[in-house]
Every structure is written in structure tokens, then in C-alpha cells.
Design a protein around this motif. Structure first.
Motif, mmCIF file in Angstrom:
data_model
loop_
_atom_site.group_PDB
_atom_site.id
_atom_site.type_symbol
_atom_site.label_atom_id
_atom_site.label_comp_id
_atom_site.label_asym_id
_atom_site.label_seq_id
_atom_site.Cartn_x
_atom_site.Cartn_y
_atom_site.Cartn_z
ATOM 1 N N ASP A 153 0.682 -1.064 -0.050
ATOM 2 C CA ASP A 153 -0.013 -0.048 0.092
ATOM 3 C C ASP A 153 0.886 1.460 -0.079
ATOM 4 O O ASP A 153 1.972 1.151 0.770
ATOM 5 C CB ASP A 153 -0.816 0.129 1.284
ATOM 6 N N LEU A 154 0.622 2.267 -0.820
ATOM 7 C CA LEU A 154 1.219 3.551 -0.878
ATOM 8 C C LEU A 154 1.029 4.386 0.112
ATOM 9 O O LEU A 154 -0.208 4.947 0.308
ATOM 10 C CB LEU A 154 0.767 4.248 -2.231
ATOM 11 N N LEU A 155 1.808 4.389 1.153
ATOM 12 C CA LEU A 155 1.859 5.434 2.420
ATOM 13 C C LEU A 155 2.874 6.147 2.990
ATOM 14 O O LEU A 155 2.694 6.624 3.919
ATOM 15 C CB LEU A 155 1.187 4.392 3.589
ATOM 16 N N LEU A 156 3.710 6.102 1.860
ATOM 17 C CA LEU A 156 4.836 7.074 2.321
ATOM 18 C C LEU A 156 5.174 7.754 0.768
ATOM 19 O O LEU A 156 5.008 7.347 -0.158
ATOM 20 C CB LEU A 156 6.107 6.397 2.713
ATOM 21 N N GLY A 157 6.087 8.941 1.168
ATOM 22 C CA GLY A 157 6.398 9.714 -0.007
ATOM 23 C C GLY A 157 7.889 9.423 -0.085
ATOM 24 O O GLY A 157 8.584 8.702 0.800
ATOM 25 N N THR A 158 8.445 10.151 -1.075
ATOM 26 C CA THR A 158 10.027 10.316 -1.292
ATOM 27 C C THR A 158 10.988 10.901 -0.066
ATOM 28 O O THR A 158 11.948 10.530 0.190
ATOM 29 C CB THR A 158 10.442 10.815 -2.453
ATOM 30 N N ASN A 159 10.108 11.675 0.705
ATOM 31 C CA ASN A 159 10.320 12.198 1.941
ATOM 32 C C ASN A 159 11.696 12.733 2.070
ATOM 33 O O ASN A 159 12.767 12.165 2.701
ATOM 34 C CB ASN A 159 10.193 11.318 3.099
ATOM 35 N N PRO A 160 12.393 13.713 1.267
ATOM 36 C CA PRO A 160 13.508 14.182 1.224
ATOM 37 C C PRO A 160 14.503 14.740 2.391
ATOM 38 O O PRO A 160 13.473 15.308 3.105
ATOM 39 C CB PRO A 160 13.681 15.046 -0.026
ATOM 40 N N LEU A 161 15.578 14.626 2.446
ATOM 41 C CA LEU A 161 16.641 15.230 3.362
ATOM 42 C C LEU A 161 17.520 15.947 2.983
ATOM 43 O O LEU A 161 18.057 15.405 1.947
ATOM 44 C CB LEU A 161 16.850 14.037 4.378
ATOM 45 N N ALA A 162 17.938 17.025 3.340
ATOM 46 C CA ALA A 162 19.104 17.787 3.108
ATOM 47 C C ALA A 162 19.907 18.396 4.216
ATOM 48 O O ALA A 162 19.139 18.857 5.173
ATOM 49 C CB ALA A 162 18.763 19.015 2.079
ATOM 50 N N ILE A 163 21.047 18.254 4.118
ATOM 51 C CA ILE A 163 22.087 18.748 5.346
ATOM 52 C C ILE A 163 23.320 19.503 4.655
ATOM 53 O O ILE A 163 23.627 19.007 3.474
ATOM 54 C CB ILE A 163 22.680 17.565 5.843
ATOM 55 N N ALA A 164 23.537 20.718 5.081
ATOM 56 C CA ALA A 164 24.600 21.529 4.520
ATOM 57 C C ALA A 164 25.579 22.233 5.584
ATOM 58 O O ALA A 164 25.093 22.475 6.583
ATOM 59 C CB ALA A 164 24.182 22.737 3.549
ATOM 60 N N THR A 165 26.707 22.174 5.343
ATOM 61 C CA THR A 165 27.920 22.526 6.199
ATOM 62 C C THR A 165 28.781 23.712 5.532
ATOM 63 O O THR A 165 28.871 23.352 4.332
ATOM 64 C CB THR A 165 28.648 21.693 6.900
ATOM 65 N N PRO A 166 29.534 24.520 5.882
ATOM 66 C CA PRO A 166 30.569 25.291 5.121
ATOM 67 C C PRO A 166 31.412 24.136 4.677
ATOM 68 O O PRO A 166 31.599 23.238 5.547
ATOM 69 C CB PRO A 166 31.228 26.061 6.288
ATOM 70 N N GLY A 167 32.273 24.356 3.604
ATOM 71 C CA GLY A 167 33.327 23.280 3.017
ATOM 72 C C GLY A 167 34.531 24.218 2.960
ATOM 73 O O GLY A 167 34.735 25.243 3.370
ATOM 74 N N ASP A 168 35.115 23.468 1.736
ATOM 75 C CA ASP A 168 36.340 24.158 1.167
ATOM 76 C C ASP A 168 36.131 24.922 0.103
ATOM 77 O O ASP A 168 35.896 26.248 0.186
ATOM 78 C CB ASP A 168 37.459 23.129 1.188
ATOM 79 N N LYS A 169 36.012 24.225 -1.160
ATOM 80 C CA LYS A 169 35.702 24.856 -2.210
ATOM 81 C C LYS A 169 34.183 25.233 -2.362
ATOM 82 O O LYS A 169 33.932 26.383 -2.635
ATOM 83 C CB LYS A 169 36.123 23.839 -3.543
#
Length: 349
Positions: A153-169
Motif C-alpha cells: 500500500d502506498l503510504l509514504l512519499g520520497t520524504n527528502p532530507l538535506a544537510i549542508a555545512t561550510p566546506g572548502d571549495k
């Protein structure tokens, strides 16, 4: 059609929205964020989504004159109601508010309900990284395309997650669906008449699906099997249930149902690195770690390891200079939207 300037694309999308009753300032803000997604290479979540937004505005499922507002607030948290408007407006407000709270309290967490699809989650974590913070964002998908592990049964989505931090380039930016592939990628393949790889979807008989036009006959597979299913559920609790937003069977498919409010739930968080130590020390340590990861001996036949988010800034600069290329199928769809709304086509902009 040759690659088009970001300014021309922004004008086109702004005109489309204002024709449908969205105030000029709001239309320009959403258009700018949509084009920013394409500038950064998130082309399944930028202009490609205009058709869905137009259909929902025309169908009455999205409020063109929405005014997102804060419902609850503490020193470090807030809850925003998106007033069923274009989702980018509520998410941009949440991002700004989370960062403001983080500057004062060290951390800011802002949840949303009554919102809508808002493009790639990366848009709402990159500002934190650029300001010396850590950004976190997640959302309940705008349609259910996933079954619970072991179910059908279709009960969930793709439910995206994003995380970002300062980097180098570049900033480190992880932006991922909790499924093997995002729905936008599958819709893009369908628009272009291309097959999808085996392993993205299965039918309800458990057999692989590779025709993107038959996606309604099956469901997407979660990353890591039951682990991805668990992560998608956790995001549903944090972005949906916690905020009083839709989750599970309450989720409205915003593509097939253009009249019903979706009550989409999201959250945006910001962590001020200075609350834990020196920003320069964090960046130096991260830079050393990234160098080690890049230097790892590649497997035979593989490119050297890359860091999530690497190359996005360079791609953005290239697109600003040379224009944004659009696939001919997307160009044709944008022309159809222009004709429907009686506005100039992109070629006339």
C-alpha cells in the motif's frame, strides 16, 4: 533553443504566476528560487515543476495570495502555517527565521504545515552553510509513491532530507530522497521518452518496472531496504505529525488532485557553529576530511570520490555566464503553458 539567461527564465515564470493571481513580489520570489534550482543543476525540481504549480493554481488547490504566518514560537523554535500558498514562500520564511533564531540561541528549528511543494531541499540549507551555520531540511513528499517495507500500500512519499555545512571549495550539501530515485527524475525520463534503470521501481507483483510511464502500476523502492523505510517514516513524524501536517494516508497527490489543499509539512533547521567552537577550526577540520575522502584510491572503472555538493558553485557560475540549457521536451511544455496563459513564449522573452 540556445541556453537561456536566468533573467529571461525568471521573467517568464514570474509572468506565469502573476497571470494566475499571484502578487508580483511573491511571484518573483518563487520564480527566483525555481531558477536558482536550475542554476545549481537541480533540474528535476526547478522549471520542470512549473506545470504542476500552474495546474494547482488553476485548479484551486493552491492559494495564489497566501500569507504565511507564525502560529507558535519560542526562542529557538517556531511553527509556520503556509496558508496553502506556493511552497517556496513558506520555506524561505522558515529558513530566514531558523537562521535568525540560531544567531541568538545557537540553534533554530522551524516547522511548517499548510504548505506545498517547494523545490529541492538544498535551497533551504545552502544559505545556512554560506553564513557559517549547519542547515538541515526535510519534507513529507507531495504524493505517496512508497509502500511500507514488506507491504504494497502506498503510504509514504520520497520524504527528502538535506544537510549542508561550510566546506572548502564548495559547501557540503547532501540533498537526497529516501528512495533509490526521486519522482522528479522518473517524470523527467517520461517527458523525454527514456527508460528508467532497473531497481528504481517494482510493480505490485515485485517485478522490476523500467517504463516511467507505468510508474502508477508500482512503487518506488526505499534506499537501503528497511533502513530507508525507517528513515522516511522518521521524517514523516518530524516534518508531518509534529507540525500537524499530512502524513500517511492523509497525503494528497498534488499532481493528480489539483483542487484539494495538500497540507504539506516540512522543517528547516539552522545550527550556529560558533555555539560549539570556532568556525575556522570547523572549516579546517572539514577541509582535511574532504581531502582524505577525495584521495581515496578509486575502484577500477570509477572516477575518484567526490564530496556531496562539489561543483555546484562552478555549475551555477557557468549557467549565469552561458545560460541555462533546457531539454526540448521541457521547452515544449513551457510553450504550452505560455499558450494556455496567453503570455509570450520563452523564445519571445
Amino acid at each position: 533553443m540556445a541556453p537561456l539567461p536566468a533573467s529571461a527564465l525568471t521573467r517568464f515564470v514570474t509572468r506565469a504566476f502573476t497571470t494566475l493571481g499571484v502578487p508580483q513580489a511573491d511571484a518573483a520570489k518563487v520564480a527566483g528560487l525555481m531558477v536558482e534550482a536550475d542554476l545549481l543543476g537541480y533540474d528535476t525540481h526547478g522549471l520542470f515543476r512549473l506545470r504542476q504549480y500552474v495546474n494547482r493554481l488553476k485548479g484551486g488547490g493552491c492559494n495564489p495570495s497566501a500569507t504565511p504566518r507564525v502560529l507558535r514560537e519560542t526562542a529557538a523554535t517556531a511553527l509556520i502555517d503556509g496558508d496553502n500558498g506556493l511552497g517556496h514562500l513558506g520555506m524561505a520564511m522558515a529558513c530566514d527565521l531558523a537562521m535568525a533564531k540560531a544567531r541568538l540561541a545557537g540553534i533554530g528549528w522551524v516547522g511548517l504545515r499548510g504548505n506545498n511543494h517547494a523545490g529541492p531541499a538544498a535551497l533551504y540549507v545552502r544559505p545556512q552553510a554560506e553564513s557559517g551555520m549547519i542547515g538541515i531540511c526535510a519534507a513529507v513528499g507531495s504524493a505517496n509513491h512508497v509502500a511500507p517495507w514488506g507491504g504494497t500500500d502506498l503510504l509514504l512519499g520520497t520524504n527528502p532530507l538535506a544537510i549542508a555545512t561550510p566546506g572548502d571549495k564548495d559547501a557540503f550539501v547532501l540533498d537526497m530522497a529516501t528512495t533509490v530515485a526521486a519522482v522528479g527524475k522518473i517524470k523527467t525520463l517520461a517527458q523525454r521518452g527514456e527508460p528508467m534503470p532497473e531497481g528504481w521501481m517494482v510493480g505490485r507483483d515485485g517485478q522490476p518496472l523500467t517504463d516511467p510511464n507505468r510508474r502508477d502500476e508500482g512503487f518506488l523502492l526505499p534506499i537501503g531496504g528497511p533502513k530507508g523505510y525507517g528513515l522516511a517514516t522518521a521524517i514523516g513524524l518530524l516534518a508531518g505529525v509534529l507540525n500537524g501536517a499530512a502524513f500517511g494516508s492523509d497525503v494528497v497527490d498534488f499532481t493528480t488532485d489539483t483542487a484539494t489543499p495538500t497540507n504539506t509539512g516540512q522543517f528547516v533547521a539552522a545550527i550556529d557553529i560558533a555555539a560549539f567552537g570556532e568556525l575556522g577550526d570547523f572549516i579546517a577540520a572539514a577541509t582535511r576530511s574532504f581531502a582524505e575522502l577525495r584521495a581515496s584510491t578509486p575502484l577500477p572503472g570509477h572516477e575518484p570520490p567526490r564530496i556531496p555538493g562539489e561543483g555546484r558553485s562552478a555549475l551555477r557560475a557557468k549557467h549565469l555566464t552561458e545560460g541555462i540549457p533546457l531539454h526540448q521536451a521541457l521547452q515544449a511544455e513551457l510553450d504550452r503553458i505560455a499558450d494556455e496563459l496567453s503570455i509570450p513564449q520563452l523564445s519571445e522573452s
